[in-house]
Structure formats: structure tokens, C-alpha cells
Design a protein around this motif. Structure first.
Motif, PDB file in Angstrom:
ATOM      1  N   PHE A 144      46.391  41.939  33.901  1.00 50.84           N
ATOM      2  CA  PHE A 144      45.578  42.546  32.847  1.00 50.84           C
ATOM      3  C   PHE A 144      46.449  42.819  31.623  1.00 50.84           C
ATOM      4  O   PHE A 144      47.679  42.926  31.705  1.00 50.84           O
ATOM      5  N   GLY A 145      45.793  42.932  30.480  1.00 44.83           N
ATOM      6  CA  GLY A 145      46.446  43.349  29.244  1.00 44.83           C
ATOM      7  C   GLY A 145      45.578  44.384  28.565  1.00 44.83           C
ATOM      8  O   GLY A 145      44.347  44.340  28.659  1.00 44.83           O
ATOM      9  N   PHE A 150      41.824  42.312  28.493  1.00 42.34           N
ATOM     10  CA  PHE A 150      41.432  41.156  29.309  1.00 42.34           C
ATOM     11  C   PHE A 150      41.886  41.326  30.748  1.00 42.34           C
ATOM     12  O   PHE A 150      42.773  42.112  31.067  1.00 42.34           O
ATOM     13  N   TYR A 151      41.237  40.551  31.604  1.00 43.22           N
ATOM     14  CA  TYR A 151      41.640  40.404  33.006  1.00 43.22           C
ATOM     15  C   TYR A 151      41.685  38.918  33.301  1.00 43.22           C
ATOM     16  O   TYR A 151      40.723  38.192  33.073  1.00 43.22           O
ATOM     17  N   HIS A 152      42.844  38.446  33.810  1.00 44.24           N
ATOM     18  CA  HIS A 152      43.030  37.039  34.152  1.00 44.24           C
ATOM     19  C   HIS A 152      42.970  36.902  35.672  1.00 44.24           C
ATOM     20  O   HIS A 152      43.874  37.344  36.383  1.00 44.24           O
ATOM     21  N   GLU A 153      41.895  36.291  36.145  1.00 46.07           N
ATOM     22  CA  GLU A 153      41.620  36.268  37.584  1.00 46.07           C
ATOM     23  C   GLU A 153      42.654  35.481  38.373  1.00 46.07           C
ATOM     24  O   GLU A 153      43.041  35.875  39.484  1.00 46.07           O
ATOM     25  N   ASN A 154      43.125  34.361  37.829  1.00 46.67           N
ATOM     26  CA  ASN A 154      44.049  33.504  38.586  1.00 46.67           C
ATOM     27  C   ASN A 154      45.365  34.193  38.928  1.00 46.67           C
ATOM     28  O   ASN A 154      46.001  33.874  39.941  1.00 46.67           O
ATOM     29  N   ILE A 174      50.308  46.695  26.771  1.00 50.15           N
ATOM     30  CA  ILE A 174      50.790  46.993  28.126  1.00 50.15           C
ATOM     31  C   ILE A 174      50.186  45.973  29.086  1.00 50.15           C
ATOM     32  O   ILE A 174      49.065  45.501  28.895  1.00 50.15           O
ATOM     33  N   TYR A 175      50.959  45.644  30.139  1.00 50.35           N
ATOM     34  CA  TYR A 175      50.562  44.586  31.062  1.00 50.35           C
ATOM     35  C   TYR A 175      50.916  44.981  32.482  1.00 50.35           C
ATOM     36  O   TYR A 175      51.820  45.777  32.719  1.00 50.35           O
ATOM     37  N   GLY A 176      50.199  44.364  33.416  1.00 50.36           N
ATOM     38  CA  GLY A 176      50.499  44.631  34.808  1.00 50.36           C
ATOM     39  C   GLY A 176      49.581  43.840  35.723  1.00 50.36           C
ATOM     40  O   GLY A 176      48.877  42.920  35.308  1.00 50.36           O
ATOM     41  N   LYS A 177      49.610  44.220  36.995  1.00 50.52           N
ATOM     42  CA  LYS A 177      48.818  43.561  38.027  1.00 50.52           C
ATOM     43  C   LYS A 177      47.721  44.506  38.513  1.00 50.52           C
ATOM     44  O   LYS A 177      47.917  45.711  38.613  1.00 50.52           O
ATOM     45  N   THR A 178      46.574  43.920  38.839  1.00 53.44           N
ATOM     46  CA  THR A 178      45.434  44.716  39.273  1.00 53.44           C
ATOM     47  C   THR A 178      45.378  44.838  40.788  1.00 53.44           C
ATOM     48  O   THR A 178      45.891  43.985  41.512  1.00 53.44           O
TER      49      THR A 178
END
Length: 396
Positions: free
Chosen positions: A208-209, A200-204, A272-276
Motif C-alpha cells: 500500500f501507499g 492505493f493498494y497493489h494486490e499482486n 509512506i509504504y508497507g505491506k497489508t
């Protein structure tokens, strides 16, 4: 007289014991907290795995579970979430991770003029899967850094700080010379790379995950403790079809290792998670979707979005065979089975590299593919999406 009493007592006690056992087992499967969308009504909420012996009562923002409607046995908190939406993944991504310190993956004996000597690291208590963080008080940045510090040592005694699980330990190691150089007798690793699938990508939050499970070292099965990582664009080149006893695999390549599309800052049991650095919206499924929480998921038909070739992400049919009880995040929330004939013909079912493919039911993202059953390649596991959202700190 005593025998009659025991017999009568048994007749009464046995059913009570069975009822108590059923109740206890049902309680262990009920979560302590559930999430609902803002527009949902509390009266519409049901609890998975609840025993027919238990009655549910509403109390403000809680669901109270009463045995036979008489005795309170559990209270479930209900968290209302403003209509959370995610852009579905399903695209192939490249992953590069650097470890925090260096990971011990093997031992090496030392050849001396007196013969073969055991690994000094092993003899001092260093275990496979340990992370070497410091040598003589100085932080270790990479494998080359560790080698240089051992080679430059003027003393045969070395103080090494390690991370074992969640505990930091200090080991004193007596080095052995091989030729003119001191040796530690350890094989270590400081990075890893591979292909997976975006979930997924969470725009707010530009979060991402991916993967739905942790990245582990292949030799020690240790979860990588990461210093930093990068998410990269990738392309699928070919598919090795899965067969009973032999897992299949998506084979791909990084499109441009110098062009990162995101930074990875977490490698956890749920993914895994992080910022785009750019919106991760795939060209096919380019509209956000609502989140489906555990109490909304049903056993039965569902779909996954995944990429297995140049045609890009596609929807494929699956079946949710069983929902599994969980009280904390983990990659085995549900058993799934691939039913789509096209996917079965091309991959045999679930293959390595497909981990992270979002699971869709009733037009909502409810989870992600995580593992394949080696002896049943059309079967595998999925994770509840709410576990991933909690670890990504999108859900409270």
C-alpha cells in the motif's frame, strides 16, 4: 568599424542566446525516463514541456530530442510496463510510527545550586532534528530508555551516537547534575500518530501507499526515521473548514489500535509504504484501475477520491492547473484546484488529513493530493503516482 561589428554581432547573437536559453530550459524539464503501458505505442508518446524548437525521433526504446531536428541534445529512456492496476484508496487511515532511536525536538536548561546552566546536549553540539541512536555504545529504543541510561550513568561523561541527515556522528557530552540526578538537557520524541488517506493498494504484492508526502516532526520539520509503524482503520468525526491563512483539518479517531491492517516500513519524501495484512479494497471503488503516467496527464479536469464523513469515499471534481517539471520524486508534481461545490462548501477545499487522496483522470490513477496552499485553501499540490510506485518498488 569595431562598433559596427559589435552591433552586427549582437543582432545575430541575441536571438541565438534566446533560442539556446529556451532549449536549455526545455531540456531541464524533460525527464530522463518515462513509463508507458504495454498496449501503448511508442509513436503515441509525447513529452511534456518539450520546446517547439526540438524535434523528437524514435529509436527502439528511446526518444531522442534534437534541437531544430539537427543536433541531438537529449535521450529519454522509455520503460514499457505490463498493464499495471491498482485499487484506489480514498479511505481514511490511522498511522502510528516509532522512530529509529529518539528524535531531539528541544533543549532544557539545568537548575543547579550554582544557578541555571545551559543544556549539556546543546553545548556539546547536539542539534534539533538529530536522532540519538546509541549511548555509550548501547542502542536506544525509546525516550524512557534514554532517560534510564542517563539516570543510571555513574560518569558525567557520555558518548552519544547521532544520525544527522544521512551522516552518523559521535558527540561527547559532559552531563550536569540537577539535584541528585544527571541531566542531558534535551527534549526527545520516539513516536507519532495521526490521520491520513490511503492512496492505493497493489494486490499482486500486498503493498500500500498513502499520504503522498513524508511524516515529519511538527517541531523540527525532520522526516521521521522509522523503526516500525502500523496502519490502522480510522473514522472521520468532523471537518474544520479551511479558510485563507488557516488550513482546515479532518478530525478522526482510530477504530481499534490493537487491530493493525498493515505494517509501515518506509517513510519517504513521496509518502509512506508497507505491506497489508488484509486486502485494502474500499466498498465504493472496489475495482482496480489502470495507472496513468506523466506523459498521459493533461492540465484540465480531473477528480479525487476522498473521505470527509460517515458516507465514506466519494469522487469530487478538481482541475489540474499546472504540471510541474520534476526529475526526482517529490510531493509537488502538479498544482490542483478544487472545483466541486459540495467539497468547497464542506471543507473549503483541501484540508489536513486529505493528503494521499488519489487523483483520477481518464479513469486512471495519476497521482495523489499532498499539500494545501494556506492562503488559497481551494488550491494545493499533487504528486505523480509513478513517484509513489517507484518508492514502493512496484515500478522498476
Amino acid at each position: 568599424m569595431i562598433k559596427k561589428f559589435i552591433k552586427r554581432f549582437s543582432i545575430i547573437a541575441a536571438p541565438m542566446f534566446i533560442l539556446t536559453l529556451i532549449t536549455y530550459l526545455s531540456i531541464t524539464k524533460i525527464p530522463d525516463k518515462i513509463y508507458i503501458n504495454e498496449e501503448s505505442k511508442l509513436t503515441d508518446v509525447s513529452l511534456q514541456n518539450n520546446s517547439f524548437l526540438n524535434k523528437i525521433k524514435l529509436n527502439n526504446d528511446k526518444l531522442n530530442v534534437d534541437f531544430l531536428g539537427l543536433f541531438p541534445i537529449k535521450s529519454v529512456a522509455v520503460q514499457t510496463v505490463s498493464n499495471l492496476e491498482l485499487y484506489p484508496g480514498g479511505t481514511s487511515v490511522g498511522v502510528k510510527l516509532s522512530t529509529n532511536g529518539v528524535l531531539v525536538v528541544g533543549y532544557s536548561n539545568i537548575e543547579t545550586s550554582d544557578g541555571t546552566m545551559d543544556s549539556p546536549g546543546k553545548s556539546s553540539g547536539i542539534e534539533l532534528g538529530d536522532m540519538i541512536l546509541k549511548v555509550n555504545g548501547t542502542e536506544i529504543q525509546s525516550s524512557k530508555d534514554l532517560i534510564a541510561k542517563v539516570k543510571s550513568s555513574s560518569d558525567e561523561n557520555l558518548s552519544v551516537e547521532i544520525l544527522r541527515g544521512k551522516s552518523k556522528l559521535t558527540k561527547e557530552i559532559k552531563l550536569i547534575k540537577e539535584g541528585e540526578e544527571y541531566k542531558l538537557g534535551l527534549w526527545v520524541r520516539d513516536s507519532t500518530a495521526g490521520i491520513g488517506t490511503l492512496t492505493f493498494y497493489h494486490e499482486n504484492t500486498d503493498t500500500f501507499g498513502a499520504l503522498g508526502h513524508p511524516i515529519t516532526d511538527a517541531d523540527t520539520n525532520t522526516i521521521f526515521s522509522i523503526k516500525d509503524g502500523e496502519l490502522l482503520k480510522s473514522s472521520i468525526l468532523s471537518v474544520r473548514k479551511g479558510q485563507r491563512g488557516t488550513p482546515g483539518e479532518l478530525k478522526g479517531l482510530f477504530l481499534n489500535e490493537k487491530d493493525s491492517i498493515g505494517s509501515i516500513n518506509k517513510n519517504l519524501g513521496s509518502g509512506i509504504y508497507g505491506k497489508t495484512t488484509e486486502p485494502l479494497i474500499n466498498p465504493v471503488f472496489n475495482s482496480p484501475m489502470q495507472v496513468g503516467y506523466r506523459n498521459e496527464i493533461n492540465e484540465g479536469p480531473a477528480q479525487i477520491i476522498t473521505t470527509i464523513g460517515e458516507e465514506g469515499p466519494k469522487l469530487y471534481d478538481i482541475e489540474i492547473v499546472k504540471l510541474l517539471p520534476q526529475d526526482k520524486p517529490g510531493p509537488k508534481s502538479m498544482v490542483i484546484r478544487v472545483t466541486d461545490e459540495e467539497l468547497l462548501n464542506r471543507t473549503g477545499g483541501i484540508v489536513q488529513g486529505m493528503s494521499g487522496s488519489p487523483i483520477i483522470q481518464n479513469d486512471k490513477i495519476i497521482g495523489a493530493v499532498t499539500h494545501v496552499l494556506i492562503n488559497k485553501p481551494d488550491y494545493g499540490y499533487g504528486i505523480y503516482i509513478e513517484w509513489m510506485l517507484k518508492d514502493a518498488e512496484i515500478l522498476p
